[in-house]
Design a protein around this motif. Sequence first.
Motif, mmCIF file in Angstrom:
data_model
loop_
_atom_site.group_PDB
_atom_site.id
_atom_site.type_symbol
_atom_site.label_atom_id
_atom_site.label_comp_id
_atom_site.label_asym_id
_atom_site.label_seq_id
_atom_site.Cartn_x
_atom_site.Cartn_y
_atom_site.Cartn_z
ATOM 1 N N GLU A 157 0.878 -1.169 0.000
ATOM 2 C CA GLU A 157 0.000 0.000 0.000
ATOM 3 C C GLU A 157 0.913 1.217 0.000
ATOM 4 O OE1 GLU A 157 -3.231 0.241 -0.266
ATOM 5 O OE2 GLU A 157 -3.717 -1.906 -0.103
ATOM 6 N N LEU A 158 0.637 2.176 -0.843
ATOM 7 C CA LEU A 158 1.494 3.350 -0.964
ATOM 8 C C LEU A 158 0.984 4.471 -0.065
ATOM 9 C CD1 LEU A 158 1.979 3.402 -4.840
ATOM 10 C CD2 LEU A 158 3.304 2.190 -3.104
ATOM 11 N N GLU A 159 1.763 4.763 0.979
ATOM 12 C CA GLU A 159 1.416 5.832 1.909
ATOM 13 C C GLU A 159 2.710 6.481 2.396
ATOM 14 O OE1 GLU A 159 -2.482 4.137 4.261
ATOM 15 O OE2 GLU A 159 -0.541 3.220 4.697
ATOM 16 N N VAL A 168 0.804 6.483 7.156
ATOM 17 C CA VAL A 168 0.652 5.031 7.297
ATOM 18 C C VAL A 168 -0.406 4.734 8.350
ATOM 19 C CG1 VAL A 168 1.755 2.880 7.992
ATOM 20 C CG2 VAL A 168 3.003 4.515 6.590
ATOM 21 N N THR A 169 -1.373 3.915 7.963
ATOM 22 C CA THR A 169 -2.420 3.524 8.908
ATOM 23 C C THR A 169 -2.045 2.211 9.582
ATOM 24 O OG1 THR A 169 -3.672 2.263 7.260
ATOM 25 C CG2 THR A 169 -4.164 4.623 7.463
ATOM 26 N N VAL A 170 -2.539 2.030 10.782
ATOM 27 C CA VAL A 170 -2.302 0.769 11.487
ATOM 28 C C VAL A 170 -2.893 -0.393 10.685
ATOM 29 C CG1 VAL A 170 -2.901 -0.551 13.562
ATOM 30 C CG2 VAL A 170 -2.148 1.832 13.764
ATOM 31 N N LYS A 171 -4.038 -0.162 10.075
ATOM 32 C CA LYS A 171 -4.676 -1.218 9.296
ATOM 33 C C LYS A 171 -3.768 -1.699 8.174
ATOM 34 C CE LYS A 171 -8.726 -2.141 6.381
ATOM 35 N NZ LYS A 171 -9.966 -1.554 5.803
ATOM 36 N N ASN A 172 -3.199 -0.777 7.410
ATOM 37 C CA ASN A 172 -2.339 -1.173 6.299
ATOM 38 C C ASN A 172 -1.001 -1.722 6.779
ATOM 39 O OD1 ASN A 172 -4.142 -0.644 4.242
ATOM 40 N ND2 ASN A 172 -3.484 1.475 4.009
ATOM 41 N N ILE A 188 12.508 3.760 0.810
ATOM 42 C CA ILE A 188 11.857 4.215 -0.419
ATOM 43 C C ILE A 188 10.642 5.036 -0.018
ATOM 44 C CG2 ILE A 188 10.745 3.515 -2.572
ATOM 45 C CD1 ILE A 188 12.293 0.894 -2.415
ATOM 46 N N PRO A 189 10.552 6.277 -0.464
ATOM 47 C CA PRO A 189 9.399 7.102 -0.091
ATOM 48 C C PRO A 189 8.074 6.409 -0.393
ATOM 49 C CG PRO A 189 11.055 8.454 -1.164
ATOM 50 C CD PRO A 189 11.521 7.026 -1.297
ATOM 51 N N ASP A 190 7.130 6.587 0.505
ATOM 52 C CA ASP A 190 5.771 6.033 0.403
ATOM 53 C C ASP A 190 5.731 4.519 0.579
ATOM 54 O OD1 ASP A 190 4.819 8.621 -0.131
ATOM 55 O OD2 ASP A 190 5.104 8.357 -2.289
ATOM 56 N N HIS A 191 6.817 3.921 1.055
ATOM 57 C CA HIS A 191 6.882 2.472 1.239
ATOM 58 C C HIS A 191 7.277 2.092 2.671
ATOM 59 C CE1 HIS A 191 6.888 2.514 -3.150
ATOM 60 N NE2 HIS A 191 6.784 1.205 -3.166
ATOM 61 N N ALA A 192 6.926 2.906 3.648
ATOM 62 C CA ALA A 192 7.391 2.642 5.013
ATOM 63 C C ALA A 192 6.976 1.262 5.505
ATOM 64 C CB ALA A 192 6.866 3.724 5.969
#
Length: 241
Positions: free
Chosen positions: A85-87, A92-96, A140-144
């Motif tokens: 999921e890209l955030e 970043v949500t706990v769900k993802n 990588i940005p958006d890939h935490a």
Amino acid sequence: MDFTGKSVIVTGAGKGIGRATAVMLASRGAKVIALSRSAADLAELDKEIGSTSHAVDLADPDATRAAALKAVPADYLVNCAGTTELESFLDVTVKNFDLLYAVNTRAPMIVAQEYARERIKAGARGAIVNVSSVASFLGIPDHAAYCASKGALDAMTRVMAKELAPQGIRVNAVNPTVTLTPMAVKAWSDPAKSAGMLSRIPVGRFADPDDVAEIILFLLSDEAAMINGIAMPVDGGFMAN
């Protein structure tokens, strides 16, 4: 590499690297036991290569263990299923976060546990390949959440290699750069974003699924008998930068 008479469990076999690995294994004589979420993808794969399939949501730990118990016994295991999921980090949500860990880290653990238990009980040797990512080595940005889940997979691979090799089961990881799968197209479809990554790959291209599948087959094979506990970049020189 000849896998005639061998059976191989491949998770994530419905698409991408998993599918390429399943097809390549079958072309070299293996009987493939395919695990993936999409029953339609698995039905198509079964028709193409004669695999035996089990549709399962690998985010569900109980369903994953049940599917693993149906899949064993097998000579080898390829843990290839993955999701992203890209955030941005702040979003970043706990769900993802939990979803990515469930599919990318916990599911490989569960399937490998049942595979290894059966091998050890039978007194048989084996090999496991966990499909990780160069994202485990760098940010990588958006890939935490994705980077974290793959870093954890690499760490678990090292522990598995230490504990299981004395019982006859080698364990390694492969760490591809961007590979042109449906998931990668989702993550890297923006040319402004992909250009920066592509410019850092000396061979000048992203990987194809078959590029990665060849390395997976090598690490499963007896030709790799002295390779255990590594995280092998399949990255066209990306990590040399």
